[in-house]
Write an enzyme that holds these catalytic residues in place. Structure first.
Site, short mmCIF file in Angstrom:
data_model
loop_
_atom_site.label_atom_id
_atom_site.label_comp_id
_atom_site.label_asym_id
_atom_site.label_seq_id
_atom_site.Cartn_x
_atom_site.Cartn_y
_atom_site.Cartn_z
N LYS A 82 0.81 -1.22 0.00
CA LYS A 82 0.00 0.00 0.00
C LYS A 82 0.84 1.27 0.00
O LYS A 82 0.35 2.34 -0.35
CB LYS A 82 -0.95 0.01 1.21
N LYS A 116 -5.01 -10.34 -6.41
CA LYS A 116 -6.22 -10.62 -5.63
C LYS A 116 -7.32 -9.60 -5.94
O LYS A 116 -7.04 -8.45 -6.27
CB LYS A 116 -5.85 -10.68 -4.15
N LYS A 135 -11.17 -4.34 -3.12
CA LYS A 135 -12.08 -3.22 -3.29
C LYS A 135 -11.34 -1.93 -3.60
O LYS A 135 -11.92 -0.99 -4.11
CB LYS A 135 -13.04 -3.08 -2.11
P1 TYM Z 1 -10.47 -5.76 4.48
O1 TYM Z 1 -11.50 -4.70 4.73
O2 TYM Z 1 -9.44 -5.50 3.47
O3 TYM Z 1 -11.21 -7.10 4.08
C1 TYM Z 1 -12.24 -7.69 4.87
C2 TYM Z 1 -12.12 -9.20 4.83
O4 TYM Z 1 -12.22 -9.68 3.48
C3 TYM Z 1 -11.14 -10.53 3.18
N1 TYM Z 1 -10.78 -10.40 1.76
C4 TYM Z 1 -10.64 -11.43 0.91
N2 TYM Z 1 -10.79 -12.76 1.08
C5 TYM Z 1 -10.57 -13.54 0.00
N3 TYM Z 1 -10.24 -13.07 -1.23
C6 TYM Z 1 -10.09 -11.75 -1.45
N4 TYM Z 1 -9.78 -11.28 -2.65
C7 TYM Z 1 -10.29 -10.86 -0.34
N5 TYM Z 1 -10.22 -9.51 -0.20
C8 TYM Z 1 -10.52 -9.26 1.10
C9 TYM Z 1 -10.01 -10.06 4.09
O5 TYM Z 1 -9.06 -11.07 4.28
C10 TYM Z 1 -10.76 -9.70 5.34
O6 TYM Z 1 -10.97 -10.85 6.14
N6 TYM Z 1 -7.25 -5.34 8.32
C11 TYM Z 1 -8.53 -5.89 7.91
C12 TYM Z 1 -9.67 -5.43 8.77
C13 TYM Z 1 -9.47 -5.62 10.23
C14 TYM Z 1 -9.56 -6.83 10.96
C15 TYM Z 1 -9.37 -6.47 12.31
C16 TYM Z 1 -9.81 -8.14 10.59
C17 TYM Z 1 -9.21 -4.64 11.14
N7 TYM Z 1 -9.14 -5.13 12.39
C18 TYM Z 1 -9.39 -7.45 13.34
C19 TYM Z 1 -9.82 -9.12 11.61
C20 TYM Z 1 -9.61 -8.76 12.95
C21 TYM Z 1 -8.82 -5.45 6.48
O7 TYM Z 1 -8.30 -4.48 6.00
O8 TYM Z 1 -9.79 -6.19 5.86
#
Ligand code: TYM
Length: 329
Positions: A111, A192, A195
């Site tokens: 990022k 991957k 969003k």
């Molecule tokens: P974020 O918002 O990027 O994504 C949310 C969840 O979606 C999953 N994900 C995917 N899984 C499979 N294939 C993909 N292409 C894909 N894109 C996204 C992510 O793995 C995630 O589970 N840092 C985290 C948010 C967060 C969090 C936490 C998660 C903040 N605090 C505490 C767990 C526990 C994030 O940016 O997710």
């Protein structure tokens, strides 16, 4: 009961990757665990953002989670910034994690690449994420594959804190789905689905129309092998593998087994599009209904906040005491 906790950033439009990697697991796990789901607005401001879009996106994400079937009675859905303890515990985590550990985070490297104004918080982000998880004495963290490294760091930091200051935190474990833990971009299957990515053709958004979904899947990149086979670890076959994983995951089956039922790429694409449309259509409808009742959404978030606060304040005072802060009288 064991506790499950996970989170999603309220920026951009949620994708099929979010659904298969995370949301779907959340929906089933809430039946068996004490579940907390965070809408992480504090994480969303670690990169350039629009305040108006953030505020709207937060409410929209709440509507989406409820539309997917997260039950506001059973599960705790919380906006991260509504619970002050996240930021408070994050500081203790920054004082426990090391610069070297944070420097090794792949997400930070990705990022920050090519950006002249990298926010300091993008670097310290995993400390906040560790706080999110540890604040609630979480046992299981259901996520997509891309978050595993952050959860490993959370385990390291929690263990170090416990050893240095006394047993305060439960050590959490990551749980990833057996199929589709990493959904790939349809037009660039080596990357991957994300969003934040700018190629909208390669992303299926949960709120896409049936037509958009069908068109994107019809155009998905495949290969010249001309056989529907599930082959792991072959970059040349990433496109077909991705379609097979999406279809298998939606039908709770194995990709290998699904592959044996198709000869032609066209048929595989059609079956995949049918499955995606069948899953997302009802979600989209519920989403629009829920979003129309803002007062109800805000009321559910207020309940979530209250429940979360009760747990978070207990852990935070234990952590404050352990680290040696003088309690105010
Ligand atoms: P974020 O918002 O990027 O994504 C949310 C969840 O979606 C999953 N994900 C995917 N899984 C499979 N294939 C993909 N292409 C894909 N894109 C996204 C992510 O793995 C995630 O589970 N840092 C985290 C948010 C967060 C969090 C936490 C998660 C903040 N605090 C505490 C767990 C526990 C994030 O940016 O997710």
């Amino acid at each position: 009961r064991e506790r499950v906790l996970s989170g999603v950033q309220p920026t951009g439009q949620a994708t099929l990757g979010n659904y298969l990697g995370a949301f779907r697991q959340w929906r089933t796990q809430q039946e068996h665990y004490d579940a907390i789901f965070l809408i992480v607005d504090q994480h969303a401001i670690t990169v350039e953002h629009s305040p108006v879009a953030l505020r709207e996106g937060t409410l929209q994400m709440a509507a989406l989670l409820f539309a997917i079937g997260i039950d506001p009675q059973r599960s705790t859905v919380v906006v991260q910034s509504h619970v002050a303890q996240h930021a408070q515990l994050a500081w203790l985590m920054e004082c426990t994690a090391t610069y070297g550990e944070l420097s090794r985070m792949i997400q930070f490297k990705e990022k920050s690449k090519g950006s002249a104004m990298v926010r300091a918080s993008l670097f310290t982000y995993p400390a906040l994420m560790a706080a999110d998880i540890l604040l609630y004495q979480t046992d299981l963290v259901p996520v997509g594959e891309d978050q595993i490294q952050h959860i490993e760091l959370t385990r390291t930091v929690a263990t170090r804190f416990n050893h240095a200051y006394g047993e305060v935190f439960v050590i959490p474990r990551a749980v990833i789905p057996s199929v589709a833990a990493r959904v790939m971009d349809l037009s660039h299957p080596e990357a991957k689905m994300s969003k934040s990515s700018s190629d909208r053709q390669g992303n299926i958004y949960l709120l896409d129309s049936d037509d958009q979904i069908r068109r994107k899947i019809a155009k998905a990149k495949t290969d010249l092998f001309n056989e529907v086979r599930y082959v792991e670890d072959d970059p040349e076959r990433a496109g077909v593998r991705n379609l097979l994983e999406i279809l298998a995951a939606l039908n709770d089956r194995e990709p290998k087994e699904v592959a044996s039922e198709f000869q032609r790429y066209g048929d595989l694409k059609e079956a995949t599009a049918d499955a995606v449309v069948a899953h997302l259509g009802p979600i989209r409808e519920r989403y629009h209904t829920l979003l129309a009742d803002r007062t109800q959404l805000e009321a559910w978030l207020a309940i979530g906040r209250e429940r979360a606060n009760a747990t978070a304040s207990v852990t935070l005072s234990r952590a404050y005491d352990a680290i040696g802060y003088l309690a105010p009288k």
